[in-house]
Scaffold this active site. Structure first.
Site, PDB file in Angstrom:
ATOM      1  N   LYS A  22      24.241  79.464  66.256  1.00 33.18           N
ATOM      2  CA  LYS A  22      24.322  80.944  66.181  1.00 33.18           C
ATOM      3  C   LYS A  22      22.926  81.555  66.330  1.00 33.18           C
ATOM      4  O   LYS A  22      22.720  82.471  67.122  1.00 33.18           O
ATOM      5  CB  LYS A  22      24.924  81.341  64.832  1.00 33.18           C
ATOM      6  CG  LYS A  22      24.772  82.817  64.504  1.00 33.18           C
ATOM      7  CD  LYS A  22      25.439  83.201  63.208  1.00 33.18           C
ATOM      8  CE  LYS A  22      24.610  83.037  61.967  1.00 33.18           C
ATOM      9  NZ  LYS A  22      23.550  84.007  61.739  1.00 33.18           N
ATOM     10  N   ASN A  23      21.979  81.014  65.568  1.00 31.04           N
ATOM     11  CA  ASN A  23      20.669  81.667  65.533  1.00 31.04           C
ATOM     12  C   ASN A  23      19.782  81.334  66.733  1.00 31.04           C
ATOM     13  O   ASN A  23      18.664  81.822  66.828  1.00 31.04           O
ATOM     14  CB  ASN A  23      19.967  81.375  64.203  1.00 31.04           C
ATOM     15  CG  ASN A  23      20.656  82.105  63.058  1.00 31.04           C
ATOM     16  OD1 ASN A  23      21.429  83.061  63.291  1.00 31.04           O
ATOM     17  ND2 ASN A  23      20.411  81.685  61.830  1.00 31.04           N
ATOM     18  N   CYS A 116      24.525  90.263  56.806  1.00 29.57           N
ATOM     19  CA  CYS A 116      24.668  89.819  55.415  1.00 29.57           C
ATOM     20  C   CYS A 116      23.640  90.531  54.545  1.00 29.57           C
ATOM     21  O   CYS A 116      22.467  90.604  54.901  1.00 29.57           O
ATOM     22  CB  CYS A 116      24.411  88.316  55.304  1.00 29.57           C
ATOM     23  SG  CYS A 116      25.675  87.290  56.066  1.00 29.57           S
ATOM     24  N   ARG A 123      18.001  94.251  54.167  1.00 35.12           N
ATOM     25  CA  ARG A 123      16.998  93.362  54.767  1.00 35.12           C
ATOM     26  C   ARG A 123      16.018  94.204  55.568  1.00 35.12           C
ATOM     27  O   ARG A 123      16.372  94.832  56.548  1.00 35.12           O
ATOM     28  CB  ARG A 123      17.702  92.297  55.608  1.00 35.12           C
ATOM     29  CG  ARG A 123      18.366  91.274  54.674  1.00 35.12           C
ATOM     30  CD  ARG A 123      19.364  90.430  55.386  1.00 35.12           C
ATOM     31  NE  ARG A 123      18.775  89.407  56.223  1.00 35.12           N
ATOM     32  CZ  ARG A 123      19.487  88.643  57.042  1.00 35.12           C
ATOM     33  NH1 ARG A 123      20.786  88.802  57.134  1.00 35.12           N
ATOM     34  NH2 ARG A 123      18.905  87.725  57.772  1.00 35.12           N
ATOM     35  N   ASP A 308      19.700  78.657  54.345  1.00 37.91           N
ATOM     36  CA  ASP A 308      21.096  78.752  54.780  1.00 37.91           C
ATOM     37  C   ASP A 308      21.926  77.553  54.315  1.00 37.91           C
ATOM     38  O   ASP A 308      23.150  77.579  54.414  1.00 37.91           O
ATOM     39  CB  ASP A 308      21.174  78.859  56.314  1.00 37.91           C
ATOM     40  CG  ASP A 308      20.574  80.165  56.814  1.00 37.91           C
ATOM     41  OD1 ASP A 308      20.455  81.110  56.023  1.00 37.91           O
ATOM     42  OD2 ASP A 308      20.219  80.232  58.001  1.00 37.91           O
ATOM     43  N   ARG A 401      31.903  84.811  61.501  1.00 42.24           N
ATOM     44  CA  ARG A 401      30.662  85.262  62.135  1.00 42.24           C
ATOM     45  C   ARG A 401      29.811  84.075  62.587  1.00 42.24           C
ATOM     46  O   ARG A 401      29.054  84.191  63.552  1.00 42.24           O
ATOM     47  CB  ARG A 401      29.847  86.094  61.138  1.00 42.24           C
ATOM     48  CG  ARG A 401      30.321  87.513  60.980  1.00 42.24           C
ATOM     49  CD  ARG A 401      29.347  88.304  60.134  1.00 42.24           C
ATOM     50  NE  ARG A 401      28.003  87.957  60.527  1.00 42.24           N
ATOM     51  CZ  ARG A 401      27.011  87.650  59.684  1.00 42.24           C
ATOM     52  NH1 ARG A 401      27.205  87.674  58.409  1.00 42.24           N
ATOM     53  NH2 ARG A 401      25.817  87.343  60.147  1.00 42.24           N
TER      54      ARG A 401
END
Ligand code: EPU
Length: 421
Positions: A22-23, A116, A123, A308, A401
């Site tokens: 994902k990242n 999130c 954030r 994570d 997600r």
């Protein structure tokens, strides 16, 4: 709103394949804006955050042709320099569009990104804003928590990140690629996704040195090309599945992954008695007859223990024989989810917002829960898989997600998990 219904206690075994990260995907999609040539991205995970990111590109006027696990993006006809509020508000990854848009158009308007809520006061994006200012941009904050960034001419910078930030490093790196001159970024994040992005950009004519180390030096060019990018394996999914297997005492092979990217976790596995072996792109977890030992962790930027993976690791420690201290050093609200784990029967004491003590082993019991965010969500799924009885997890959008078709993949290895609307 869909939810998962999970009946715990099934024996898990077989093989599970890790998807694209994902990242990494969330950075290469915006990087398509840096060149007017089309890019083909493969091993693209089918997850909600990727859908959102491609929607943003389409809204900007890019051509997006998606097929199964790949996409071809052509940004030559982008005709907007403003990110839609309703789209960008949905995920933190929307901030990744700002650097490339600023570099290509000299101007961009965008709302504060969503995603999130795992830090105090949301954030922040102050590092990004300070970085763009260092490139000569002017920033005005407009009504509705919205920013306009504009530069007559962007200039290279010598920038020190006061805090190590993954996305701020990537954003500053991408922007500098097409600002002619020498940019030096110091105290950069070192995550593998950053190196993968830099390697791709270099293959297309960029000149980036030092990605994956604290100092990145970029010789900016007038333009770069575009071609093919293969998304690297998701190291957080890898670690989540490895922890799941260890917690469930399963016989599970995790394939299409890079064990080097989860070395901090594997070193702990050695210490606590998880029975595992690795190959170039797989990790095999085998059941163990000896009890799991407890082990303290402190989350850290890569190559340290990933924040994570903190939440799945807490589940593992509920099954270890003894006391472990979990110190979350990156985000100050990222342990609050453990309250739900206590409701399932875990013995957890919160010392302060950054630290908990877990006393194991404890039996966990099925409950009705709501997933607060992506990584706490996967932890609750793992807890439910080893719990006695049935668990209902609501708000699984948060899990979708980042984890593609999780229920389908877990069923294939024996889990009793169903998605209900
Ligand atoms: N921070 C600031 N100001 C900024 C940016 C960050 O104070 O402008 C702080 C954050 O509040 C945090 C720390 O810096 O305390 C580190 O945050 P970082 O910026 O590194 O996080 P991020 O880049 O927003 C990425 C991942 C996260 C992952 C973190 C840490 C993406 C899209 N997200 O976030 O992934 O937790 O790095 O490794 O790459 C997830 O996948 O579930 C996830 C949250």
């Amino acid at each position: 709103m869909p939810k998962f219904i999970i009946k715990g206690g099934n024996i898990l075994s077989g093989e599970i394949t890790v998807g694209g990260a994902k990242n990494s995907a969330l950075k290469i999609i915006p990087a398509a804006i840096l060149s007017k040539e089309p890019i083909t991205i493969t091993n693209l995970p089918n997850i909600e955050d990727v859908d959102r990111s491609l929607e943003v590109l389409t809204d900007l006027g890019a051509e997006v042709m998606r097929e199964k696990d790949s996409v071809i993006i052509n940004t030559s006809k982008i005709n907007k320099n403003e990110l839609s509020h309703s789209m960008a508000n949905k995920f933190r990854g929307s901030i990744m569009f700002v650097g490339p848009m600023l570099a290509r158009f000299g101007e961009v308007t965008f709302p504060h990104p969503g995603g999130c809520v795992i830090g105090a006061g949301g954030r922040p994006i102050d590092l990004f804003l300070d970085g763009y200012k260092a490139y000569g941009a002017e920033i005005t904050e407009e009504a509705g928590y919205c920013y306009k960034i504009k530069a007559k001419k962007l200039k290279p910078a010598n920038f020190f990140f006061p805090l190590v930030s993954v996305t701020a490093t990537e954003s500053m790196m991408m922007t500098a690629v097409i600002i002619p001159g020498t940019t030096i970024l110091k105290n950069c994040a070192m995550e593998p996704e950053i190196e993968a992005l830099a390697n791709y950009l270099n293959s297309q004519g960029a000149d980036i040195k030092g990605a994956g180390t604290p100092t990145i030096i970029i010789e900016g060019k007038d333009k770069i090309k575009a071609n093919k990018f293969i998304v690297i394996p998701d190291r957080i999914e890898t670690g989540s599945f490895a922890i799941m297997a260890a917690a469930a005492n399963a016989d599970l092979k995790i394939t299409h992954c890079n064990p080097e990217h989860v070395m901090a976790l594997l070193k702990i596995f050695e210490k606590i008695g998880v029975n595992f072996s690795t190959g170039p792109d797989w990790i095999q977890i085998k059941p163990s007859s000896s009890p799991l030992k407890p082990h303290d962790i402190k989350t850290h930027e890569y190559p340290g223990f990933a924040t994570d993976l903190q939440s799945p690791y807490v589940i593992l420690m509920t099954q270890a024989h003894g006391t472990s201290l979990i110190h979350e050093s990156i985000y100050d609200r990222r342990l609050l989810w453990t309250d739900m784990l206590s409701q399932m029967g875990a013995n957890i004491v919160m010392c302060d917002p950054h630290r908990i003590v877990v006393q194991g082993p404890t039996k966990l019991y099925g409950k009705r829960l709501v997933s607060p965010d992506l990584r706490a969500g996967i932890a609750l799924v793992i807890a439910a898989l080893i719990a006695n009885g049935q668990t209902e997890i609501d708000n699984i959008y948060q899990i979708d997600r980042g984890y593609e078709k999780l229920d389908e993949r877990l069923r294939l290895i024996g889990a009793d998990i169903n998605r209900v609307e």
